[in-house]
Design an enzyme around this catalytic site. Structure first.
Site, PDB file in Angstrom:
ATOM      1  N   ASP A 186      -1.632  -0.802   6.759  1.00  0.00           N
ATOM      2  CA  ASP A 186      -0.536  -1.278   5.923  1.00  0.00           C
ATOM      3  C   ASP A 186      -0.933  -1.053   4.477  1.00  0.00           C
ATOM      4  OD1 ASP A 186       1.921  -3.087   5.402  1.00  0.00           O
ATOM      5  OD2 ASP A 186       0.315  -4.067   4.272  1.00  0.00           O
ATOM      6  N   ASP A 188      -0.094  -1.987   0.567  1.00  0.00           N
ATOM      7  CA  ASP A 188       0.575  -2.995  -0.252  1.00  0.00           C
ATOM      8  C   ASP A 188       0.423  -2.590  -1.717  1.00  0.00           C
ATOM      9  OD1 ASP A 188       1.571  -5.210  -1.493  1.00  0.00           O
ATOM     10  OD2 ASP A 188       0.354  -6.658  -0.408  1.00  0.00           O
ATOM     11  N   GLU A 190       1.751  -2.618  -5.323  1.00  0.00           N
ATOM     12  CA  GLU A 190       2.613  -3.410  -6.196  1.00  0.00           C
ATOM     13  C   GLU A 190       2.476  -2.957  -7.655  1.00  0.00           C
ATOM     14  OE1 GLU A 190       2.234  -7.649  -5.394  1.00  0.00           O
ATOM     15  OE2 GLU A 190       1.672  -7.240  -3.327  1.00  0.00           O
ATOM     16  N   TYR A 258      10.044 -13.284  -1.565  1.00  0.00           N
ATOM     17  CA  TYR A 258       9.546 -14.564  -2.063  1.00  0.00           C
ATOM     18  C   TYR A 258       9.021 -14.331  -3.478  1.00  0.00           C
ATOM     19  CZ  TYR A 258       5.652 -12.289   0.438  1.00  0.00           C
ATOM     20  OH  TYR A 258       4.761 -11.370   0.943  1.00  0.00           O
TER      21      TYR A 258
END
Length: 416
Positions: A186, A188, A190, A258
């Site tokens: 995975d 991630d 950002e 979120y």
């Protein structure tokens, strides 16, 4: 080191049989293949995904070990685990914390199998505990997640040579010492072609090129996924990168629905950090789960390749006199791990929910104001996710839940 999740062209598709990995439709291609072709689109999940992040540093101050997944009952309810995080350094995947990952010996009372680690065993640490967990729950799939809020700066260098980056990641994930532990990777990042802790200017196609290289390297037998922004504002982060093009090579996206609002805006207005929908008075348009999911769908990402994100924590302010959202504040509320942040397991007892808005809960206790999801709001979000045809849900992260896994169980129940 502090880690945090924050969310602020066509190829022909083959009909793929629903077989192979649990929860994944596998293409009719040899499992040993290490190449992807433009004629095949990676399949989304064939059954609903309930995925949780396990944080490597949780074994320290939080004293949350892999064994806690068993004692809480959570291991029986999840389908996938993302192990967070590996680092990205000099354009390559790298170990995040070797002591936590594979060196720390666990005692019998800390271990999944109830036995002491020995000094001479070849693999210790969380990786060995995850191996024991898979022996006990063989249907669980585990992915190694790289990047995160703190370590996303390395992706810019990695994007310069996607093939070399993918090769480095494959070599690390498939290291013979722990290759049996992981079922994929995975990423991630950002954020691609946008700003997070640092800013990236790799271009809109960087995410697509990177995921194409990952699929080519990891082949069809492994899962390849990514955590992505939920910023659906006009000109926002979803528009900054070619997520639809990248989706062809991925099994799913974890949409980080979120952290839309929080006490980084120290004086408010107070607002729920994970609203499912918009509402009158929301501080920013496009900052809600429904808007994010709609924007990805409109861009061409299949619904079943989108997972809805749930935070197992609250975000809060202090100096608040108004019960309803939209009040002023004097700063972030005190928290165990950082100001303005607290685990659900603490808040459900110390500051119980006093109201709901936009599909999530909020609580006003004394001068503090918190927002967080409860089992009831999680059930509502899961009902919405099913109606939208989403692939399931994921959450950040296990240690924020109660000792009996209330929120994990709510996700599982809601997705059935």
């Amino acid at each position: 080191m502090r880690f945090r999740h924050r969310a602020v062209a066509g190829f022909a598709t083959l009909l793929l049989p629903l077989a192979g990995l649990v929860g994944l439709a596998s293409p009719a291609q040899p499992a040993t293949a290490k190449s992807a072709t433009d004629a095949v689109v990676a399949p989304g999940p064939s059954t609903k995904v309930n995925l949780g992040y396990f944080i490597e540093w949780g074994i320290y101050g939080r004293n949350y070990n892999v064994k806690n997944l068993v004692t809480s009952g959570s291991a029986e309810k999840v389908t996938h685990i993302n192990y967070a995080f590996g680092n990205v350094v000099d354009g390559k995947c790298a170990i995040g914390d070797s002591w936590a990952d594979y060196e720390k010996p666990f005692t019998a009372d800390q271990s999944v199998n109830g036995q002491d680690d020995t000094a001479d065993q070849p693999l210790k640490g969380n990786f060995n505990q995850l191996r024991q967990l898979k022996a006990k729950y063989p249907d669980i799939k585990i992915l190694w997640s790289f990047g995160g809020w703190t370590w996303s700066g390395g992706f810019t260098e990695a994007a310069k040579d996607p093939a070399a980056f993918a090769q480095s990641c494959y070599d690390l994930v498939e290291d013979p010492r722990w290759a049996d532990v992981f079922d994929g990777i995975d990423l991630d990042w950002e954020y691609p072609n946008a700003c997070g802790l640092t800013c990236d200017t790799s271009g809109a196609t960087a995410i697509r090129d990177m995921m194409k290289a990952m699929r080519a390297e990891f082949g069809w037998q492994n899962l390849v996924t990514a955590a992505v922004t939920a910023d659906a504002s006009d000109g926002g982060k979803i528009e900054a990168a070619e997520y639809a093009g990248a989706a062809k090579y991925l099994n799913w996206y974890n949409v980080m629905t979120y952290d839309f609002f929080g006490a980084w805006a120290a004086n408010g207005p107070t607002a729920p950090h994970s609203p499912l929908t918009s509402y009158k008075g929301i501080p920013a348009q496009g900052f809600n789960s429904a808007a994010a999911i709609a924007k990805y769908k409109e861009a061409g990402v299949p619904a079943n390749k989108l997972l809805l994100g749930i935070g197992f924590y609250g975000r809060g302010w202090t100096g608040v006199t108004q019960d309803a959202p939209g009040g002023t504040a004097t700063g972030p509320a005190a928290g165990t791990w950082e100001a303005g942040f607290e685990d659900y397991k603490v808040l459900e007892a110390s500051c119980p929910a006093t109201g709901t808005i936009a599909g999530t809960a909020y609580a006003h206790c004394g001068s503090d104001w918190w927002s967080y999801d409860t089992p009831a709001t999680v059930l509502g979000k899961m009902s919405w996710a099913k109606k939208q045809g989403l692939g399931g849900a994921f959450f950040w992260e296990f240690s924020g839940d109660t000792s009996n896994g209330e929120l994990v169980k709510a996700i599982d129940s809601g997705l059935r």
